[in-house]
Motif scaffolding. Structure first.
Motif, PDB file in Angstrom:
ATOM      1  N   TYR A  69       0.809  -1.210   0.000  1.00  0.00           N
ATOM      2  CA  TYR A  69       0.000   0.000   0.000  1.00  0.00           C
ATOM      3  C   TYR A  69       0.849   1.270   0.000  1.00  0.00           C
ATOM      4  N   ASN A  70       0.336   2.293  -0.649  1.00  0.00           N
ATOM      5  CA  ASN A  70       0.787   3.660  -0.423  1.00  0.00           C
ATOM      6  C   ASN A  70      -0.369   4.599  -0.743  1.00  0.00           C
ATOM      7  N   PHE A  71      -0.165   5.876  -0.484  1.00  0.00           N
ATOM      8  CA  PHE A  71      -1.158   6.879  -0.853  1.00  0.00           C
ATOM      9  C   PHE A  71      -0.753   7.521  -2.172  1.00  0.00           C
ATOM     10  N   ARG A  72      -1.722   7.712  -3.051  1.00  0.00           N
ATOM     11  CA  ARG A  72      -1.502   8.508  -4.250  1.00  0.00           C
ATOM     12  C   ARG A  72      -2.009   9.920  -3.969  1.00  0.00           C
ATOM     13  N   VAL A  73      -1.144  10.903  -4.148  1.00  0.00           N
ATOM     14  CA  VAL A  73      -1.526  12.295  -3.955  1.00  0.00           C
ATOM     15  C   VAL A  73      -2.190  12.768  -5.246  1.00  0.00           C
ATOM     16  N   GLY A  74      -3.462  13.094  -5.160  1.00  0.00           N
ATOM     17  CA  GLY A  74      -4.210  13.487  -6.349  1.00  0.00           C
ATOM     18  C   GLY A  74      -5.055  14.716  -6.119  1.00  0.00           C
ATOM     19  N   THR A  75      -6.073  14.872  -6.936  1.00  0.00           N
ATOM     20  CA  THR A  75      -6.921  16.060  -6.892  1.00  0.00           C
ATOM     21  C   THR A  75      -8.367  15.677  -7.155  1.00  0.00           C
ATOM     22  N   GLN A  76      -9.266  16.273  -6.417  1.00  0.00           N
ATOM     23  CA  GLN A  76     -10.690  16.206  -6.734  1.00  0.00           C
ATOM     24  C   GLN A  76     -11.201  17.629  -6.982  1.00  0.00           C
ATOM     25  N   VAL A  77     -12.042  17.753  -7.991  1.00  0.00           N
ATOM     26  CA  VAL A  77     -12.585  19.063  -8.357  1.00  0.00           C
ATOM     27  C   VAL A  77     -14.038  19.158  -7.901  1.00  0.00           C
ATOM     28  N   HIS A  78     -14.365  20.248  -7.223  1.00  0.00           N
ATOM     29  CA  HIS A  78     -15.738  20.550  -6.824  1.00  0.00           C
ATOM     30  C   HIS A  78     -16.119  21.875  -7.494  1.00  0.00           C
ATOM     31  N   ALA A  79     -17.138  21.820  -8.311  1.00  0.00           N
ATOM     32  CA  ALA A  79     -17.485  23.021  -9.080  1.00  0.00           C
ATOM     33  C   ALA A  79     -18.995  23.227  -9.124  1.00  0.00           C
ATOM     34  N   SER A  80     -19.394  24.494  -9.155  1.00  0.00           N
ATOM     35  CA  SER A  80     -20.797  24.876  -9.335  1.00  0.00           C
ATOM     36  C   SER A  80     -20.856  25.995 -10.368  1.00  0.00           C
ATOM     37  N   LYS A  81     -21.422  25.695 -11.528  1.00  0.00           N
ATOM     38  CA  LYS A  81     -21.537  26.700 -12.573  1.00  0.00           C
ATOM     39  C   LYS A  81     -22.458  27.825 -12.131  1.00  0.00           C
ATOM     40  N   GLU A  82     -23.530  27.439 -11.417  1.00  0.00           N
ATOM     41  CA  GLU A  82     -24.521  28.434 -10.981  1.00  0.00           C
ATOM     42  C   GLU A  82     -23.905  29.461 -10.039  1.00  0.00           C
TER      43      GLU A  82
END
Length: 344
Positions: A87-100
């Motif tokens: 096991y290891n951790f993958r450092v990544g990204t999540q995007v949270h977006a609201s067009k409104e």
């Protein structure tokens, strides 16, 4: 002279003494006699060819030729994760977006990963503090590349190396306190010991399967993600000079970086040459410092010598030949210690 050789059963007491000097955080070198004894046995069985690939691992020691003491250790796991999950951790990204609302947030995350399953691993690198001078650390780390080059078919395409993460002199890990302790309900040293002695099932049982938002961690924990322990920084620099790179994978316990490289792109493997030994021949007047190893699988040896790696043969003295366990005309593998070293 300092020489790299395969581990032997008689090395157990000296390896226990080395393990007591690590200061914690080196999971693969626990101060546990039964575990180290089993590690030595597994290495010997690997050399004997009786273990499946999933269980194979080579252990080498750095021996002081004057005292015959084992003062350093390094190892190669042939293929991690094929038997026990790696096991290891993958450092990544999540995007949270609201067009409104015209809101667009990119949030860094940690996701549990098995992406390096089946890779060969460089591990268990430790040098006695009393011997951290000259080129001993370079010899200990890079000697493994000559072994991998000589016996390429025994290893996988990708090579990885976990670097020890940042912990203070009291053994406190801010990454562990902000992540691991929340799920494992034990101290860093206790989890480190369990993992080092082969008791790894708790990782799969207790670690979160969903991504963790890095912004929720303490500032101290965020600061050390991908950061190397001060004592391990030189080892990281050695590997990076050989072509290894940090590609956003970190240790699940201390947040230390995982480095990786295609085996055939490692400098010392790619540029090593095989030359016949010329014992007693006149040596070049100003040759570069090189790693020199024999090609004897069961009796492998590596030393540092000033030799000319570009000639038709390798000029060595009778004393050096004795240490390398080679005779006139025997095959020796050679590569400059670093890419910057050139013949004057």
């Amino acid at each position: 002279m300092m020489v790299i050789r395969p581990v032997e059963r008689d090395d157990l007491a000296q390896l226990m003494a080395l393990a007591g000097k690590t200061g914690g955080g080196l999971t693969s070198l626990p101060a546990d006699s039964a575990t180290l004894s089993a590690r030595i046995d597994r290495s010997i069985l690997t050399w004997q060819g009786v273990l499946p690939r999933a269980e194979q691992g080579y252990v080498f020691v750095l021996e002081d030729g004057e005292t015959q003491q084992a003062v350093g250790i390094c190892a190669i796991e042939v293929a991690v994760g094929l038997q026990d999950p790696w096991y290891n951790f993958r450092v990544g990204t999540q995007v949270h977006a609201s067009k409104e609302l015209n809101v667009y947030n990119m949030l860094p995350t940690l996701s549990l990963s098995n992406d390096h399953t089946g890779s060969s691993e460089l591990c268990t690198l430790f040098l006695d503090p009393d011997y951290r001078h000259g080129k001993n650390g370079y010899l200990l780390s890079k000697s493994r590349f000559l072994f991998m080059a000589a016996f390429r078919d025994r290893f996988m395409q990708k090579v990885v190396a976990e670097m020890r993460g940042w912990i203070d002199e009291q053994g406190h890990s801010p990454f562990w306190e902000s992540v691991g302790s929340r799920f494992f309900s034990m101290s860093f040293s206790a989890a480190d010991y369990l993992c080092g002695t082969g008791q790894k099932s708790f990782i799969a049982e207790l670690m979160p399967k969903h991504p963790l938002y890095i912004d929720y961690l303490s500032p101290d924990a965020q600061e050390v993600i991908g950061k190397t322990h001060p004592q391990t920084s030189p080892a990281r620099a050695v590997l990076e000079a050989e072509g290894f790179r940090y590609l956003n994978y970190v240790d699940i316990f201390d947040g230390g970086p995982t480095l990786e490289c295609d085996i055939d792109r490692v400098r010392a493997i790619r540029k090593s040459r095989v030359l016949p030994a010329s014992i007693g021949a006149e040596q070049d007047s100003n040759p570069p410092l090189c790693l020199v190893g024999n090609e004897r699988y069961d009796d492998f040896r590596v030393v540092l010598l000033n030799v000319d790696p570009q000639g038709e043969s390798l000029a060595i003295t009778p004393e050096q030949a004795k240490i390398l366990r080679c005779g006139q005309g025997d095959r020796l593998r050679v590569v400059t210690l670093s890419g910057s070293e050139k013949k004057a």
